[in-house]
Scaffold this motif. Structure first.
Motif, PDB file in Angstrom:
ATOM      1  N   THR A 156       0.830  -1.205   0.000  1.00 49.71           N
ATOM      2  CA  THR A 156       0.000   0.000   0.000  1.00 49.71           C
ATOM      3  C   THR A 156       0.864   1.255   0.000  1.00 49.71           C
ATOM      4  N   ARG A 157       1.893   1.256   0.829  1.00 48.41           N
ATOM      5  CA  ARG A 157       2.795   2.409   0.859  1.00 48.41           C
ATOM      6  C   ARG A 157       3.425   2.651  -0.505  1.00 48.41           C
ATOM      7  N   ASP A 158       3.862   1.567  -1.154  1.00 53.92           N
ATOM      8  CA  ASP A 158       4.502   1.714  -2.463  1.00 53.92           C
ATOM      9  C   ASP A 158       3.523   2.251  -3.511  1.00 53.92           C
ATOM     10  N   LEU A 159       2.268   1.819  -3.443  1.00 50.81           N
ATOM     11  CA  LEU A 159       1.259   2.363  -4.356  1.00 50.81           C
ATOM     12  C   LEU A 159       1.101   3.870  -4.162  1.00 50.81           C
ATOM     13  N   LEU A 160       0.992   4.284  -2.903  1.00 51.55           N
ATOM     14  CA  LEU A 160       0.774   5.701  -2.625  1.00 51.55           C
ATOM     15  C   LEU A 160       2.007   6.537  -2.956  1.00 51.55           C
ATOM     16  N   ALA A 161       3.181   5.975  -2.787  1.00 48.26           N
ATOM     17  CA  ALA A 161       4.398   6.723  -3.118  1.00 48.26           C
ATOM     18  C   ALA A 161       4.420   7.070  -4.610  1.00 48.26           C
ATOM     19  N   ALA A 162       3.928   6.159  -5.431  1.00 46.50           N
ATOM     20  CA  ALA A 162       3.984   6.361  -6.885  1.00 46.50           C
ATOM     21  C   ALA A 162       2.779   7.119  -7.423  1.00 46.50           C
ATOM     22  N   ALA A 163       1.708   7.237  -6.651  1.00 48.89           N
ATOM     23  CA  ALA A 163       0.465   7.813  -7.168  1.00 48.89           C
ATOM     24  C   ALA A 163       0.570   9.330  -7.299  1.00 48.89           C
ATOM     25  N   ARG A 164       0.135   9.849  -8.428  1.00 48.32           N
ATOM     26  CA  ARG A 164       0.026  11.291  -8.664  1.00 48.32           C
ATOM     27  C   ARG A 164      -1.288  11.577  -9.367  1.00 48.32           C
ATOM     28  N   PRO A 165      -2.215  12.354  -8.829  1.00 50.01           N
ATOM     29  CA  PRO A 165      -2.183  12.946  -7.500  1.00 50.01           C
ATOM     30  C   PRO A 165      -2.496  11.900  -6.426  1.00 50.01           C
ATOM     31  N   THR A 166      -2.342  12.302  -5.179  1.00 51.35           N
ATOM     32  CA  THR A 166      -2.576  11.345  -4.101  1.00 51.35           C
ATOM     33  C   THR A 166      -4.075  11.084  -3.940  1.00 51.35           C
TER      34      THR A 166
END
Length: 416
Positions: free
Chosen positions: A213-223
């Protein structure tokens, strides 16, 4: 545009409320509960069927319900300081609130209070718990950090002896054995090592979902997820770490985040500044985290809760007690002791592409300036605010919102 709340956050909060009310209904002399600090080996209690309430979670509820100032006044009335380590001490003061004024009806009297001897104060607060009728205290040692290998987050799950040192783990493992014997003597229950091994395996599975989950959010733009939602979605299961429910909740959060990213959801459609919040949650004013979106397009995309759940808890090994000792022996080091902490925060800031950092520094985080300096050296501006997260008097005096707005205007240019 702001999307709705995460279902996983709503479900976790509802679960925790029902769990706590069940605890209130069933606790008693024949059904003891424990009150534990975040740095205590919770899994021992789960393996022995002893429900536990985590000090930091309970303090967050007290603060969110705006009972912090009155709880601190109760401490002051006892002749105790109310302006130091409020996050650790809040629950002790709240214990003397009338039941109709206490959050969620109040914490039942714990039979056991367990913490690490961190700093000069925490163990004294827990010793005071042991002076209350019906409660006994058990304290574990806090050992000093060894120099850690670079990139500890890549190999700590299996190479924990190298990261923390055998001697430190040996000592804590022996003290966990002492804690187990202490609990067996007082409850008449027998500890089952195979049950602990099952709990450790579930905790590791939970940590792996958190990492995804953390890795998904790190890469997501926008959050796609507000930190005010990700915090309860991660931390309520964290306090139930090692249970089937917690693993399911961690997977649910992952799947919901993935679906939001797939749909292109956004906390703020006009995201122009990505912010990192270092420090404990501002429980008495969670709306503050969203208050910079409209004017500045500024979104808090990171808090330590999901990140440390992703990198800090997985521990594999054949001896569950030693693996458990490795889970807790250095948790404070990972968050607060440079260079372990500073290198990790820089890694997370770069991975999440943050434009600025708000660093809330409490009176028990002396290594904070090294963390801020490490981020500034990488070109990431940092605003340090010195205040206690759980004490609304302290954060009001620090003018948190006003100072963040000034920081955004002067040091964090908008992306175009």
């Amino acid at each position: 545009m702001r999307e709705g709340r995460l279902d996983s956050a709503v479900a976790a909060t509802a679960y925790q409320r029902e769990w706590f009310q069940s605890l209130r209904r069933t606790s008693g002399p024949d059904a003891p509960i424990a009150f534990v600090n975040a740095d205590a080996p919770h899994e021992v209690f789960r393996a022995m069927g002893i429900p536990y309430v985590v000090n930091q979670w309970w303090a967050s509820v007290i603060a969110a319900k705006r009972r912090g100032p009155e709880s601190l006044r109760r401490l002051s009335a006892l002749g105790l300081p109310d302006d130091s380590r409020q996050y650790d001490a809040l629950a002790l003061g709240a214990q003397d609130l009338p039941a109709d004024e206490a959050p969620w009806g109040g914490l039942p009297t714990p039979a056991f209070a367990v913490a690490e001897r961190g700093g000069d104060v925490t163990h004294k607060i827990f010793e005071l718990w042991g002076q209350r009728p019906g409660t006994e205290t058990f304290l574990l040692s806090r050992t000093a950090a060894d120099p850690a290998p670079e990139g500890w987050w890549e190999h700590v799950a299996e190479g924990w002896e190298e990261v923390f040192g055998r001697e430190r783990i040996d000592l804590l493992a022996a003290e966990i054995d002492d804690l187990i014997a202490w609990l067996e003597e007082r409850t008449g229950r027998r500890f089952d090592h195979s049950r602990l091994a099952e709990i450790m395996a579930l905790g590791n599975e939970q940590a792996q979902w958190n990492r995804r989950t953390r890795d998904l959010l790190a890469a997501a733009r926008p959050t796609p997820v507000a930190v005010t939602d990700s915090i309860p979605s991660v931390m309520v299961p964290q306090w139930h770490r090692g249970s089937e429910w917690a693993v399911t909740a961690a997977k649910r959060l992952h799947d919901e985040v993935a679906a939001r990213i797939e749909r292109g959801d956004a906390v703020c459609r006009d995201e122009r500044r990505r912010l990192m919040w270092i420090g404990r949650g501002l429980w008495s004013d969670l709306e503050m985290y969203r208050s910079f979106q409209e004017e500045f397009g500024a979104v808090f995309v990171w808090s330590m809760y999901l990140a440390i759940a992703a990198d800090g808890y997985a521990r594999y090994g054949p001896d569950p007690v030693r693996a458990l000792a490795a889970r807790f022996v250095g948790i404070t080091d990972l968050l607060y002791v440079p260079p372990m902490s500073s290198s990790w925060y820089v890694k997370e800031a770069l991975a999440h592409g943050v434009d600025g950092v708000v660093h809330l520094v409490a009176d028990d985080t002396p290594g904070a300036s090294f963390i801020s300096a490490a981020l500034e050296e990488r070109g990431i501006p940092v605003l340090e605010i010195r205040a206690n997260n759980a004490d609304s008097r302290s954060t009001e005096d620090a003018r948190v919102g006003e100072r963040i707005a000034g920081f955004l205007r002067t040091r964090v240019p908008a992306r175009h």
